[in-house]
Design an enzyme around this catalytic site. Structure first.
Site, PDB file in Angstrom:
ATOM      1  N   ASP A  80       0.854  -1.191   0.000  1.00  0.00           N
ATOM      2  CA  ASP A  80       0.000   0.000   0.000  1.00  0.00           C
ATOM      3  C   ASP A  80       0.887   1.236   0.000  1.00  0.00           C
ATOM      4  OD1 ASP A  80      -2.143  -1.826   2.068  1.00  0.00           O
ATOM      5  OD2 ASP A  80      -2.712  -0.993   0.127  1.00  0.00           O
ATOM      6  N   ASP A  86     -10.667  -4.701  -1.761  1.00  0.00           N
ATOM      7  CA  ASP A  86      -9.669  -4.355  -0.765  1.00  0.00           C
ATOM      8  C   ASP A  86     -10.290  -3.475   0.311  1.00  0.00           C
ATOM      9  OD1 ASP A  86      -6.528  -2.425  -1.044  1.00  0.00           O
ATOM     10  OD2 ASP A  86      -7.417  -3.528   0.614  1.00  0.00           O
TER      11      ASP A  86
HETATM   12  C1  DX5 Z   1      -6.372   0.709   2.730  1.00  0.00           C
HETATM   13  C2  DX5 Z   1      -5.522  -0.306   2.025  1.00  0.00           C
HETATM   14  C3  DX5 Z   1      -5.889  -1.727   2.358  1.00  0.00           C
HETATM   15  C4  DX5 Z   1      -5.824  -2.059   3.824  1.00  0.00           C
HETATM   16  C5  DX5 Z   1      -6.530  -3.368   4.051  1.00  0.00           C
HETATM   17  O1  DX5 Z   1      -6.209   1.934   2.127  1.00  0.00           O
HETATM   18  O2  DX5 Z   1      -5.609  -0.124   0.635  1.00  0.00           O
HETATM   19  O3  DX5 Z   1      -5.049  -2.619   1.639  1.00  0.00           O
HETATM   20  O4  DX5 Z   1      -4.527  -2.126   4.241  1.00  0.00           O
HETATM   21  O5  DX5 Z   1      -6.536  -3.637   5.408  1.00  0.00           O
HETATM   22  P1  DX5 Z   1      -7.798  -4.329   6.118  1.00  0.00           P
HETATM   23  O6  DX5 Z   1      -7.925  -5.697   5.486  1.00  0.00           O
HETATM   24  O7  DX5 Z   1      -7.371  -4.374   7.551  1.00  0.00           O
HETATM   25  O8  DX5 Z   1      -8.997  -3.485   5.871  1.00  0.00           O
END
Ligand code: DX5
Length: 228
Positions: free
Chosen positions: A38, A178
């Protein structure tokens, strides 16, 4: 996407940043299909994360493919550096590119596979005319910027729209989701048409460990997948 393989892709946002090489090795050992980085610039989203040097430092530790999810303003100048750092797939946000068609074409010119991401409020029509340039469409199921947020279930209607739009092209395009993906939300996303599942907190915070979390998420997704 019906007919496309289910892929489990961890986000490393919840990982221990002081041991990223070891964390990537543990994810690979847990059987993930790809690792998502990310990338946040503190402008497109109110958070700051990984430059290409960090990813390049982890690259030699594992062979599992990497994807870079670029949550940055004006991503074009950064794209070649993430491909060079070892990301075989680079995902751009439609909202961050003034010339999305040119930006996506440039990802492939840089030697990467291209993905396009949409924030929750952005309609799927925003990418209707660039599907011939992408290998993946990412429907965000949280507002980007942080892990551990609640899954936005109303996005399932948009996932279904994206699935229909992609099917109509006949192209081998993956549909990724996501944000808030875990044991209680994955089936809804897959039934709506998603085949690539990004998950952060639900994998890293499973009391039975990463291998259990990955196997459990994959099994739930496989069971829910349309036509399987
Ligand atoms: C948020 C990111 C995601 C996040 C997902 O902006 O793009 O990839 O890290 O994390 P969880 O699964 O905890 O929502």
């Amino acid at each position: 996407m019906p007919g496309r393989p289910i892929l489990i892709v961890p986000s490393v946002l919840p990982a221990d940043f002081s041991r990223l090489g070891e964390e990537a090795t543990a994810l690979e050992k847990a059987g993930v299909d790809r690792i998502q980085w990310d990338v946040m610039d503190g402008r497109f989203v109110p958070n700051l994360t990984f430059g290409p040097e960090v990813i390049a430092a982890v690259r030699p530790h594992v062979v599992v493919p990497f994807e870079a999810h670029l949550m940055v303003e004006d991503p074009d100048p950064m794209v070649p550096r993430y491909v060079e750092a070892g990301c075989e797939l680079v995902i751009l946000h439609a909202e961050s590119c003034r010339h999305l068609h040119r930006s996506l074409a440039a990802v492939r010119e840089a030697g990467g596979r291209a993905g396009v991401a949409l924030n929750p409020a952005t309609p799927i029509d925003a990418v209707g005319h660039v599907l011939d340039l992408v290998d993946l469409v990412l429907v965000m199921t949280v507002n980007p910027g942080f892990g551990g947020q609640e899954y936005i279930a109303t996005m399932e209607a948009k996932i279904a729209e994206a699935s229909t739009l992609i099917s109509e092209t006949g192209l081998p395009i993956d549909l990724e989701v996501d944000g808030g993906i875990g044991p209680t939300t994955v089936e809804g996303a897959v039934r709506a048409g998603a085949n690539v599942l990004v998950a952060g907190s639900s994998l890293f915070r499973d009391p039975e460990g990463l291998e259990h979390a990955v196997a459990d998420l994959r099994q739930r997704a496989e069971t829910a997948a349309p036509g399987r």
